[in-house]
Design a protein around this motif. Structure first.
Motif, PDB file in Angstrom:
ATOM      1  N   GLU A 152       9.018   5.475 -11.363  1.00  0.00           N
ATOM      2  CA  GLU A 152       8.901   4.724 -10.102  1.00  0.00           C
ATOM      3  C   GLU A 152       7.438   4.568  -9.699  1.00  0.00           C
ATOM      4  N   LEU A 153       6.683   5.665  -9.805  1.00  0.00           N
ATOM      5  CA  LEU A 153       5.280   5.602  -9.387  1.00  0.00           C
ATOM      6  C   LEU A 153       4.510   4.617 -10.271  1.00  0.00           C
ATOM      7  N   TYR A 154       4.738   4.729 -11.555  1.00  0.00           N
ATOM      8  CA  TYR A 154       4.039   3.822 -12.479  1.00  0.00           C
ATOM      9  C   TYR A 154       4.423   2.372 -12.179  1.00  0.00           C
ATOM     10  N   ASP A 155       5.716   2.124 -11.994  1.00  0.00           N
ATOM     11  CA  ASP A 155       6.165   0.745 -11.752  1.00  0.00           C
ATOM     12  C   ASP A 155       5.595   0.205 -10.446  1.00  0.00           C
ATOM     13  N   ALA A 156       5.551   1.062  -9.431  1.00  0.00           N
ATOM     14  CA  ALA A 156       5.026   0.601  -8.131  1.00  0.00           C
ATOM     15  C   ALA A 156       3.569   0.160  -8.285  1.00  0.00           C
ATOM     16  N   LEU A 157       2.823   0.893  -9.066  1.00  0.00           N
ATOM     17  CA  LEU A 157       1.409   0.536  -9.265  1.00  0.00           C
ATOM     18  C   LEU A 157       1.281  -0.657 -10.204  1.00  0.00           C
ATOM     19  N   ASN A 158       2.047  -0.622 -11.259  1.00  0.00           N
ATOM     20  CA  ASN A 158       1.908  -1.629 -12.312  1.00  0.00           C
ATOM     21  C   ASN A 158       2.366  -3.014 -11.849  1.00  0.00           C
ATOM     22  N   SER A 159       3.215  -3.035 -10.828  1.00  0.00           N
ATOM     23  CA  SER A 159       3.750  -4.327 -10.390  1.00  0.00           C
ATOM     24  C   SER A 159       2.737  -5.098  -9.545  1.00  0.00           C
ATOM     25  N   ASP A 160       1.624  -4.482  -9.201  1.00  0.00           N
ATOM     26  CA  ASP A 160       0.661  -5.175  -8.342  1.00  0.00           C
ATOM     27  C   ASP A 160      -0.739  -5.087  -8.962  1.00  0.00           C
TER      28      ASP A 160
END
Ligand code: ADP
Ligand code: SF4
Length: 692
Positions: free
Chosen positions: A626-634
């Motif tokens: 989740e943390l990686y995706d939250a960062l990677n999506s922006d």
């Protein structure tokens, strides 16, 4: 720092026939997974240990003739003069550091397969040693060796020894163990001969004696002749004049070989994992040899403690401290003791992942030492690493094996490193799992790394710090590495064996629930389609708490994958001892109202139920991304924060074994400042043979 005087004895030279080992650290022969096909990789894997202070470095099993072929397993060979140059490459690499090089000449007799060469297998009297492993069962029996075969076998040993000398080897082995070659003549149940090679022990020992004598005559002035000898089976046979036939063989041949290399008769009993054996576990089968010979004796025991090594020597058990696994985990173990840095030893955890590398026919890999097998291909050195920019700030989130290794290696490179961990304890899964029965040594993965990081002024560690995406942005780092691990799911398989949906309801648990303190009630069905250690370890834990336990699995064995790391039989035995019931070759189809519904994996899909109170699913793990995706999506937010790279590593990226997490963390640290995609960083693919 300098060496403690109590370890001086480990650094004494030891004369072995015509050659002298510079110290008592001895890398016993062991397979590396490279065979003759990967000469550069093999030479580099051996060289690094000579550089790290091991006084003797041996090859793995080296076939002397095409009638001894172990394909597809990666063995090396000295069949003709063409094969010499491949070995010379390794010998030169070992000699560059002042160590001796040895070669384990090997003829498998009927203990091999000859699958590639398709030559008839040979044995003392046509009785073949058997294998309980389906993949190793040989459909072809063996032919009884006639006198010409015996003459041939002796000649092949001599020819190979002469080639070994040409390659520059200092020590040449006769291998009489593990059901191979002359060992088969020693065992009365394999040797039914009525001629001078069968019957009484003196006759059964004859071939071994002759081969040693032949080799001494051929190369004995230049090379030491070592005898590798399995003792445990002969120790169980009472001798005519001594306690056992093993005692009698050693006293008969006592001074003939220049070195006794003493071992167990099967790889599974010799290379036992730490879950099933302690350090020094081989002592009962090798301590009887030294009193019967003045020749040096070497044996193994997964020794990582220098005090235990000293004790072996002072108590007269061994002269040379043999090692395979401890030298894989830390090629620089001797130098670290020599330099008074024994706290920096990367201790083998006894997980046997290295064993699985060999069975997979790829270069041996190691949970503790991520550089193992990558010395030549990626130019990774176990102790040295290119310097990084101290002004570059790297944030690593999560202190499991991936995050710890990444932060340690980044710290060693000199970056400015911050490691943030949500929990108060470091170590992630290794801290949790090392509390399971038999896995205490796994905490060494954490301890080695945290000990080193404590000495680094450029690594800050924050415990109890669960970071959010905003925290990472606010941190103002140049590189962010997300190592947040994985979790076990309640997902099960459908009756075609494909992943289906999660199962829900009361009294259904995952390993994470147990780690968090859940105590399932009554009879627990462990549904294991992970196939590694977790299912059987949790069975042990639950039995110790008084639960009745049934392991249900689509496989045909408990912890089926562990055939690969030699644990399978020990696990089965432990389950039987603990009265753990088993249901093989079934899928779980439902759970509730006091029973688990199951269905056969075979075509008829026969359905039935198992009465039980609780269900523990050991199946699929998913990354905590989740943390990686939250960062990677922006991407814009990341760029604006000055973050040049964002990566996820370890179990967060791809759930796997601890070895994968450590490797992933190490690779990330090596490549963090490299241009391009991390996977695009160059590595050598060609395995060119050395030119003349
Ligand atoms: P790996 O095997 O990939 O190293 P582990 O599961 O062993 O994975 O370790 C992951 C670690 O990351 C755990 O110790 C966990 O507490 C920690 N962690 C997970 N999420 C966060 C977060 N948001 N901030 C800091 N640490 C985290
Ligand atoms: Fe030891 Fe495991 Fe490494 Fe093998 S893989 S050397 S057993 S730590």
């Amino acid at each position: 720092m300098s060496r403690s005087s109590r370890y001086d004895i480990l650094f004494e030279p030891v004369k072995i026939g015509p050659v002298t080992a510079p110290n008592r650290f001895y890398c016993t022969p062991h397979a590396l997974g490279t065979g003759n096909q990967m000469p550069h990789t093999r030479a580099a894997m051996r060289e690094v240990r000579a550089e790290g202070g091991w006084g003797v470095i041996n090859t793995g099993y080296c076939s002397i003739h095409p009638s001894s072929d172990d394909a597809p397993l990666p063995y090396c060979r000295l069949w003709d003069d063409e094969d010499i140059k491949v070995h010379a490459m390794m010998v030169d690499a070992v000699h560059r550091h002042g160590s001796l090089a040895g070669v384990e000449l090997w003829h498998g007799g009927s203990g091999t397969g000859n699958r590639l060469t398709r030559m008839p297998l040979m044995s003392a009297s046509g009785v073949s040693s058997d294998s309980t492993y389906p993949g190793w069962i040989n459909l072809a029996r063996s032919k009884p060796m006639d006198k010409q075969d015996i003459r041939d076998l002796r000649r092949w040993h001599v020819d190979a020894a002469v080639r070994a000398r040409s390659a520059g080897f200092d020590i040449v082995y006769v291998y009489a163990g593990m059901n191979f070659g002359p060992y088969q003549f020693l065992l009365p149940w394999l040797n039914k001969r009525t001629d001078e090679y069968g019957g009484n022990l003196q006759n059964r020992t004859r071939l071994m004696r002759e081969i040693i004598e032949d080799m001494k005559e051929a190369v004995g002035e230049d090379c030491a002749i070592a005898l590798r000898f399995s003792t445990d089976q002969l120790l169980a046979i009472p001798g005519e004049n001594m306690e056992s036939e093993a005692h009698e063989v050693v006293s008969m041949l006592s001074e003939l070989p220049d070195l006794w290399d003493v071992k167990s008769s099967s790889w599974v009993t010799e290379t036992v994992s730490a879950r099933f054996s302690e350090q020094g576990a081989q002592e009962p089968i090798n301590s009887f040899v030294k009193p019967l010979t003045t020749r040096p004796v070497v044996g193994v025991g997964r020794f990582t403690s220098p005090d235990d090594m000293v004790s072996q020597i002072k108590r007269g058990v061994l002269d040379l401290i043999g090692a395979a696994r401890p030298s894989i985990a830390d090629p620089f173990l001797p130098n670290k003791i020599d330099e008074g840095r024994e706290d920096e030893i990367r201790e083998c955890i006894g997980c046997n992942i290295c064993v699985s590398g060999y069975h997979d026919c790829v270069p041996v890999r190691c949970t503790q030492n991520p550089t193992m097998g990558e010395e030549w291909r990626r130019k990774w050195h176990p102790e040295r690493i290119p310097a990084g920019d101290p002004d570059t700030r790297v944030l690593v989130v999560g202190a499991g094996p991936a995050g710890l290794e990444c932060a340690r290696a980044l710290g060693q490179r000199g970056f400015s490193v911050t490691l943030a961990e949500a929990r108060e304890e470091l170590g992630g899964r290794v801290t949790i799992e090392s509390a399971l029965p038999g896995l205490a040594t796994w905490a060494r993965v954490r301890d080695y790394r945290t000990n080193l990081m404590q000495t680094m002024g450029n690594v800050d560690v924050y415990r109890g710090s669960a970071l959010t995406a905003q925290d990472v942005i606010d941190f103002e780092c140049h590189h962010a590495v997300i190592a947040t691990g994985a979790h076990w799911t309640r997902e099960i398989l459908n009756t075609d064996g494909n992943p289906s949906s999660e199962i829900s309801g009361d009294s259904i648990y995952t390993p994470d629930d147990i780690f968090a303190g859940a105590e399932p009630e009554g009879h627990v069905v462990i549904y294991d389609f992970d196939h590694y250690y977790m299912g059987s370890c949790l069975a042990e834990l639950l039995r110790s708490r008084g639960n009745n336990v049934t392991i249900l699995t689509p496989a045909n064995a408990v912890s089926a994958w562990t055939f690969m790391n030699n644990e399978l039989a020990n696990i089965r035995e432990r389950m039987i001892e603990l009265d753990v019931a088993t249901v093989f070759e079934h899928y779980l189809t439902g759970f509730g109202h006091g029973s688990a519904a199951i269905s056969s994996v075979y075509r008829d899909r026969t359905a039935r139920t198992i009465e039980c109170d609780s269900l523990l699913i050991v199946g699929v793990r998913k990354g905590n991304d989740e943390l990686y995706d939250a960062l990677n999506s922006d991407a814009e937010r990341i760029a604006n924060a000055g973050i040049r790279s964002l990566q996820s590593i370890g179990d967060c990226l791809v759930p796997g074994a601890i070895v994968h997490a450590v490797y992933s963390g190490h690779k990330c640290a090596r490549n963090i400042d490299a241009a391009g995609e991390p996977e695009s960083v160059a590595w050598e693919r060609a395995q060119l043979f050395p030119t003349d």
